[in-house]
Design an enzyme around this catalytic site. Structure first.
Site, PDB file in Angstrom:
ATOM      1  N   CYS A 107      -4.338   1.965   2.532  1.00 54.15           N
ATOM      2  CA  CYS A 107      -4.230   2.060   1.074  1.00 54.15           C
ATOM      3  C   CYS A 107      -3.842   3.476   0.634  1.00 54.15           C
ATOM      4  O   CYS A 107      -2.721   3.899   0.873  1.00 54.15           O
ATOM      5  CB  CYS A 107      -5.519   1.576   0.422  1.00 54.15           C
ATOM      6  SG  CYS A 107      -5.314   1.170  -1.329  1.00 54.15           S
ATOM      7  N   LEU A 108      -4.737   4.239  -0.007  1.00 51.46           N
ATOM      8  CA  LEU A 108      -4.399   5.610  -0.383  1.00 51.46           C
ATOM      9  C   LEU A 108      -4.035   6.422   0.846  1.00 51.46           C
ATOM     10  O   LEU A 108      -3.134   7.271   0.803  1.00 51.46           O
ATOM     11  CB  LEU A 108      -5.566   6.266  -1.131  1.00 51.46           C
ATOM     12  CG  LEU A 108      -5.324   7.694  -1.623  1.00 51.46           C
ATOM     13  CD1 LEU A 108      -4.209   7.752  -2.653  1.00 51.46           C
ATOM     14  CD2 LEU A 108      -6.604   8.297  -2.196  1.00 51.46           C
ATOM     15  N   SER A 131     -12.221   2.694  -5.022  1.00 49.15           N
ATOM     16  CA  SER A 131     -10.835   2.741  -5.484  1.00 49.15           C
ATOM     17  C   SER A 131     -10.705   2.402  -6.960  1.00 49.15           C
ATOM     18  O   SER A 131      -9.663   2.644  -7.571  1.00 49.15           O
ATOM     19  CB  SER A 131      -9.958   1.787  -4.657  1.00 49.15           C
ATOM     20  OG  SER A 131      -9.857   2.220  -3.325  1.00 49.15           O
ATOM     21  N   HIS A 182      -5.707  -4.016   2.685  1.00 51.49           N
ATOM     22  CA  HIS A 182      -7.009  -3.767   3.304  1.00 51.49           C
ATOM     23  C   HIS A 182      -7.246  -4.772   4.429  1.00 51.49           C
ATOM     24  O   HIS A 182      -7.695  -5.900   4.175  1.00 51.49           O
ATOM     25  CB  HIS A 182      -8.124  -3.898   2.262  1.00 51.49           C
ATOM     26  CG  HIS A 182      -8.184  -2.765   1.304  1.00 51.49           C
ATOM     27  ND1 HIS A 182      -9.004  -1.671   1.475  1.00 51.49           N
ATOM     28  CD2 HIS A 182      -7.506  -2.536   0.160  1.00 51.49           C
ATOM     29  CE1 HIS A 182      -8.840  -0.813   0.475  1.00 51.49           C
ATOM     30  NE2 HIS A 182      -7.929  -1.324  -0.334  1.00 51.49           N
ATOM     31  N   GLN A 220      -0.437   5.902   1.549  1.00 47.91           N
ATOM     32  CA  GLN A 220       0.428   6.639   0.629  1.00 47.91           C
ATOM     33  C   GLN A 220       0.476   8.123   0.977  1.00 47.91           C
ATOM     34  O   GLN A 220       1.543   8.747   0.960  1.00 47.91           O
ATOM     35  CB  GLN A 220      -0.066   6.433  -0.801  1.00 47.91           C
ATOM     36  CG  GLN A 220       0.010   4.988  -1.272  1.00 47.91           C
ATOM     37  CD  GLN A 220      -0.844   4.730  -2.496  1.00 47.91           C
ATOM     38  OE1 GLN A 220      -1.310   5.657  -3.153  1.00 47.91           O
ATOM     39  NE2 GLN A 220      -1.066   3.458  -2.817  1.00 47.91           N
ATOM     40  N   GLY A 259      -8.826   4.900  -1.343  1.00 45.73           N
ATOM     41  CA  GLY A 259      -9.377   5.752  -2.390  1.00 45.73           C
ATOM     42  C   GLY A 259      -8.668   5.509  -3.714  1.00 45.73           C
ATOM     43  O   GLY A 259      -7.686   4.760  -3.786  1.00 45.73           O
ATOM     44  N   ASP A 296      -9.606  -4.754   6.371  1.00 45.53           N
ATOM     45  CA  ASP A 296     -11.050  -4.963   6.409  1.00 45.53           C
ATOM     46  C   ASP A 296     -11.507  -6.005   5.402  1.00 45.53           C
ATOM     47  O   ASP A 296     -12.675  -6.416   5.424  1.00 45.53           O
ATOM     48  CB  ASP A 296     -11.771  -3.650   6.124  1.00 45.53           C
ATOM     49  CG  ASP A 296     -11.208  -2.959   4.881  1.00 45.53           C
ATOM     50  OD1 ASP A 296     -10.046  -2.544   4.928  1.00 45.53           O
ATOM     51  OD2 ASP A 296     -11.919  -2.843   3.878  1.00 45.53           O
ATOM     52  N   GLY A 319      -2.626   1.019  -7.416  1.00 47.71           N
ATOM     53  CA  GLY A 319      -1.721   1.110  -8.556  1.00 47.71           C
ATOM     54  C   GLY A 319      -0.445   1.857  -8.256  1.00 47.71           C
ATOM     55  O   GLY A 319       0.414   1.994  -9.133  1.00 47.71           O
ATOM     56  N   GLY A 372      -6.783   6.480  -7.572  1.00 48.48           N
ATOM     57  CA  GLY A 372      -5.875   7.393  -8.243  1.00 48.48           C
ATOM     58  C   GLY A 372      -4.502   7.542  -7.606  1.00 48.48           C
ATOM     59  O   GLY A 372      -4.096   6.802  -6.713  1.00 48.48           O
TER      60      GLY A 372
END
Length: 365
Positions: free
Chosen positions: A246-247, A45, A331, A250, A219, A333, A290, A221
């Site tokens: 996370c990603l 990430s 996360h 989104q 991941g 994990d 981000g 970006g």
């Protein structure tokens, strides 16, 4: 060896170089964890970013063979207040300096990380470069300002070929957007039969694997940089349980009509408190992102808010009102970080258990 850290706003910090020689350019971000630097450095990430550690001493327990989240560091450079001269731990195999040299990652120490953190918190993330001392800094600033940061981070860190990790339990397909190995470890601990596939794997190929559930990994970006994934998620969520991290969270939200936006300086660290809406329970969580999902945008979707970040009120989890689909921004994990939320993996297993037997699944496909 003297090195400089320059920022696109004209700021210059002077420090000492360590790690590999050369220039490192990327988005400057900070992470607040007191330990776990090996996991941070190898977290995909962080692809394309210069990582600044707010904890003042980094490298004191070295690098070992067990704590990698990926085989290679994803970051472009490392910024610290002080790098440990001696690594002392029974598992240590090399120093942080040796590791960065081996992997070709430049570092800079002796930076006033408190001042840099304050600048990023006020101005937001900035482009920066770690460079050697040069007579013409004006040229280096021009080069930095002209640099366009890549938007292909997921393509660079996702696996290019599908592979399987056998298990006796649920069949889980993990779509790899820049996956941490700790996600696989938690699924393995629950006896899952895992197939990891590239980020652009087709719906047809995924369903051919007859999964009990699908994991959307973390991941790097902006989630809007891979819009082609959204149709895949929309199609899959009507057929099989999905869990996003996370990603992945989104992307799941975007696929269901919500919106995302860039945070001023992001959430990166091992100490972010999150409240579960239904129970009021507080988790301390590991985070590295981000971008965030807009809470207002959830109102016009079939997603309901399940978790909230206590510090700034941002969305930390959603659940679909019709389909067996949910996701979290943090996360569970950990790696590094607290294990407060590990039970969310058990919720995923339970969701797959409740979804139906093999014959029912085949009919759904």
């Amino acid at each position: 060896m003297k090195r400089l850290l320059i920022l696109e706003d004209g700021t210059c910090f002077e420090g000492e170089g360590f790690g590999a020689p050369g220039v490192a350019t990327g988005e400057v971000v900070f992470t607040t964890g007191m330990s776990g630097y090996q996991e941070v450095l190898t977290d995909p990430s962080f692809k394309g970013q210069l990582i600044m550690f707010t904890y003042p001493l980094i490298g004191n327990y070295g690098i070992n063979r067990d704590d990698f989240e990926a085989m290679l560091p994803a970051c472009t450079g490392v910024i610290v207040r002080e790098v440990a001269r001696l690594a002392s731990n029974w598992r240590s195999q090399m120093t942080l300096d040796q590791f960065l040299k081996q992997k070709g990652v430049p570092g800079i120490s002796g930076i006033d990380t408190r001042a840099l953190t304050k600048k990023i918190r006020e101005a937001g993330t900035l482009k920066g470069s770690i460079i050697d001392v040069v007579p013409d800094l004006a040229h280096e600033y021009d080069q930095l300002k002209a640099t366009v940061l890549a938007k292909t981070q997921v393509q660079q860190v996702s696996t290019t070929k599908a592979y399987t990790i056998p298990g006796k339990g649920k069949k889980v397909v993990v779509i790899d957007f820049g996956m941490k190995q700790s996600i696989l470890r938690e699924l393995i601990n629950r006896q899952c039969n895992i197939t990891v596939v590239p980020y652009n794997y087709s719906v047809e190929d995924i369903l051919t694997l007859v999964p009990d559930g699908i994991m959307l990994s973390n991941g790097p970006g902006d989630p809007k940089d891979i819009p082609q994934v959204l149709e895949t998620i929309k199609s899959l969520q009507t057929k099989v349980p999905i869990f996003g991290i996370c990603l992945g969270h989104q992307l799941l939200s975007l696929a269901n009509g919500a919106d995302t936006y860039k945070l001023t300086f992001g959430h990166r660290g091992s100490n972010h408190p999150v409240r579960e809406v239904a129970t009021g329970q507080i988790f301390f969580t590991a985070q590295n992102h981000g971008y965030a999902v807009s809470e207002e945008s959830l109102e016009e979707t079939d997603l309901m808010l399940t978790h909230i970040e206590i510090n700034d009120g941002t969305v930390e989890g959603v659940k679909h009102k019709k389909y067996p689909v949910f996701s979290v921004q943090f996360h569970p994990d950990a790696a590094p970080g607290p294990h407060d939320a590990l039970a969310i993996f058990d919720e995923f297993i339970e969701l797959m258990d409740n979804w139906g037997n093999q014959d029912a699944k085949k009919n759904r496909y």
